[in-house]
Motif scaffolding. Sequence first.
Motif, PDB file in Angstrom:
ATOM      1  N   PHE A   1      -4.693   5.048   0.573  1.00  0.00           N
ATOM      2  CA  PHE A   1      -3.705   4.598   1.625  1.00  0.00           C
ATOM      3  C   PHE A   1      -4.112   4.811   2.697  1.00  0.00           C
ATOM      4  O   PHE A   1      -3.873   3.754   3.699  1.00  0.00           O
TER       5      PHE A   1
ATOM      6  N   LYS B   1      -6.086  11.370  -9.404  1.00  0.00           N
ATOM      7  CA  LYS B   1      -5.063  10.309  -8.824  1.00  0.00           C
ATOM      8  C   LYS B   1      -4.546  10.597  -7.622  1.00  0.00           C
ATOM      9  O   LYS B   1      -4.513   9.431  -6.723  1.00  0.00           O
TER      10      LYS B   1
ATOM     11  N   VAL C   1       3.296   7.739  -6.675  1.00  0.00           N
ATOM     12  CA  VAL C   1       2.209   8.573  -7.180  1.00  0.00           C
ATOM     13  C   VAL C   1       3.017   9.874  -6.896  1.00  0.00           C
ATOM     14  O   VAL C   1       3.188  10.778  -7.849  1.00  0.00           O
TER      15      VAL C   1
ATOM     16  N   PRO D   1      -6.362   1.218  -5.179  1.00  0.00           N
ATOM     17  CA  PRO D   1      -5.735   2.796  -5.503  1.00  0.00           C
ATOM     18  C   PRO D   1      -5.863   2.921  -6.925  1.00  0.00           C
ATOM     19  O   PRO D   1      -5.693   4.171  -7.456  1.00  0.00           O
ATOM     20  N   HIS D   2      -6.134   1.760  -7.756  1.00  0.00           N
ATOM     21  CA  HIS D   2      -5.977   2.169  -9.242  1.00  0.00           C
ATOM     22  C   HIS D   2      -7.452   2.307  -9.701  1.00  0.00           C
ATOM     23  O   HIS D   2      -7.598   2.667 -11.024  1.00  0.00           O
TER      24      HIS D   2
ATOM     25  N   TRP E   1      -7.442  10.212  -4.849  1.00  0.00           N
ATOM     26  CA  TRP E   1      -7.917   9.013  -4.630  1.00  0.00           C
ATOM     27  C   TRP E   1      -6.514   8.135  -3.916  1.00  0.00           C
ATOM     28  O   TRP E   1      -7.043   7.426  -2.955  1.00  0.00           O
ATOM     29  N   ASN E   2      -5.588   8.201  -4.271  1.00  0.00           N
ATOM     30  CA  ASN E   2      -4.395   7.312  -3.476  1.00  0.00           C
ATOM     31  C   ASN E   2      -4.167   7.932  -2.219  1.00  0.00           C
ATOM     32  O   ASN E   2      -3.871   7.125  -1.462  1.00  0.00           O
TER      33      ASN E   2
ATOM     34  N   THR F   1       2.776   1.911  -3.523  1.00  0.00           N
ATOM     35  CA  THR F   1       1.716   2.455  -4.501  1.00  0.00           C
ATOM     36  C   THR F   1       1.408   4.042  -4.131  1.00  0.00           C
ATOM     37  O   THR F   1       1.476   4.841  -5.169  1.00  0.00           O
ATOM     38  N   TRP F   2       1.185   4.192  -2.957  1.00  0.00           N
ATOM     39  CA  TRP F   2       1.019   5.722  -2.757  1.00  0.00           C
ATOM     40  C   TRP F   2       1.946   6.522  -2.785  1.00  0.00           C
ATOM     41  O   TRP F   2       2.210   7.775  -3.467  1.00  0.00           O
TER      42      TRP F   2
ATOM     43  N   HIS G   1       0.731  -1.289  -0.027  1.00  0.00           N
ATOM     44  CA  HIS G   1       0.078   0.044  -0.049  1.00  0.00           C
ATOM     45  C   HIS G   1       0.741   1.189   0.093  1.00  0.00           C
ATOM     46  O   HIS G   1       0.596   2.419  -0.869  1.00  0.00           O
TER      47      HIS G   1
END
Length: 423
Positions: A301, A293, A257, A316-317, A296-297, A253-254, A250
């Motif tokens: 998270f 994006k 960005v 997250p996508h 939302w991320n 991914t966060w 997690h």
Amino acid sequence: MVMTELPHLYGEGLNYGHQEQEEIDEIFEQNVPPDEESPLLFNRHLSMEQHEKKNLRNSLYQKLFFAMVLVPWVFFCFSYTPIPIEEAQEGMLDIGGGVSLWYRTWGNRRSGVPVLFVHGGPGNAIEDYHNGNKKIFDRNKFFVIEMDQRGTGKSLPSVRVDSKNMEYYKDISIEQMSNDFEKVREELDIDRWLVFGGSWGSTLSLDYGMRFPDSCIAIILRGVFLNSKSEYADTYFQSSHEGSKRQLEHFTTWYNVAAEYAKNMGEAPLQPNDESGRILRIYERMIQQGDPKAIWNWMAFENNLIEDDSSKYLDPHTIDKHVMPEAQSVAFFETHLFNQGAFEAPLNLLEKVNKLKGLHTWVCQGSRDKVCPSRYAHALVDAFKASDVEYTARFIDSGHLQSEPIMEKCLQNSLDDFLNTYN
């Protein structure tokens, strides 16, 4: 002459001599209507008729008084029903600058203890609790005030409604938000109230109590968050998540960005354990530019860090349009206020706990809370001890959310303690 007094059947008694009394009795026996030829009885009849009219008039006045005054008073005293949360009364307070605060009240306005519920976030709102507070507060014992913090929920202009409304709150401060609570208290003509807050709500509850101790009866906290640099590191450092494969995924991914944004802007590479708060500022910039994006991320998270139930994770996508308004508000306010409280204008709440002297503070802290780790609640308790602040702390086997059964029970017990202490 012997005097005989007639009974007081119709008011005041009238005195007649023995002979006159016999004449009256004889006429009554003959059932003869009084007239001017029997002056004694005629006068007596007039007297009785006047008294009857007077008594009738007095009786009517008494009945009217009872109907108009006593009945409503008795009804108010003995048939008052505290307002359920589903029928909460809403209000809107204009605080200037084009900003208005939405609030609602429910419970026992007449004799309940006023309690301010301070919601979390920042950026969340009362609607996010889905009326869950009815499990926490006994409506017969408390008068509950729930308020959407400025810019959130139904407070206007709302960032949930339109990202353009972020412009109204780019200079928002924690001091402003505490002042907002005080304005609502004055609007409702409340002398003092119990202050109850969790997560970000615990931050504001502490700050408000320190600024306005005379407006508080006591404080109850859940999931202590002090808005400090070390808490920033616990959440936004890669090293803090390396013990859990799921959490590390997690985080990665966060983090990617923000790192991609910095690269595209030609900036220096972003470090995964940056101590300066740079990742907060990068996210804040993207969010205020309306980048979906990034918004939302940020939301995904935090949500996935809080949730123990994987079925409630956010992808997250893939943006969920139903959750996006909340995400927009949470992402905007968190990046701004976390950066402010930890870096730009540090709160340093632990250094000011002496201002809470005289206010008993209850703490409910979950040992499994990943968003607000328990060591900060312990630090707060240590500061209470050092400053002789009265407190009751319960460290329980629970996560972060107020709705978890063990946490609910802890909060209910703290409210019972409060009532036993102050009643």
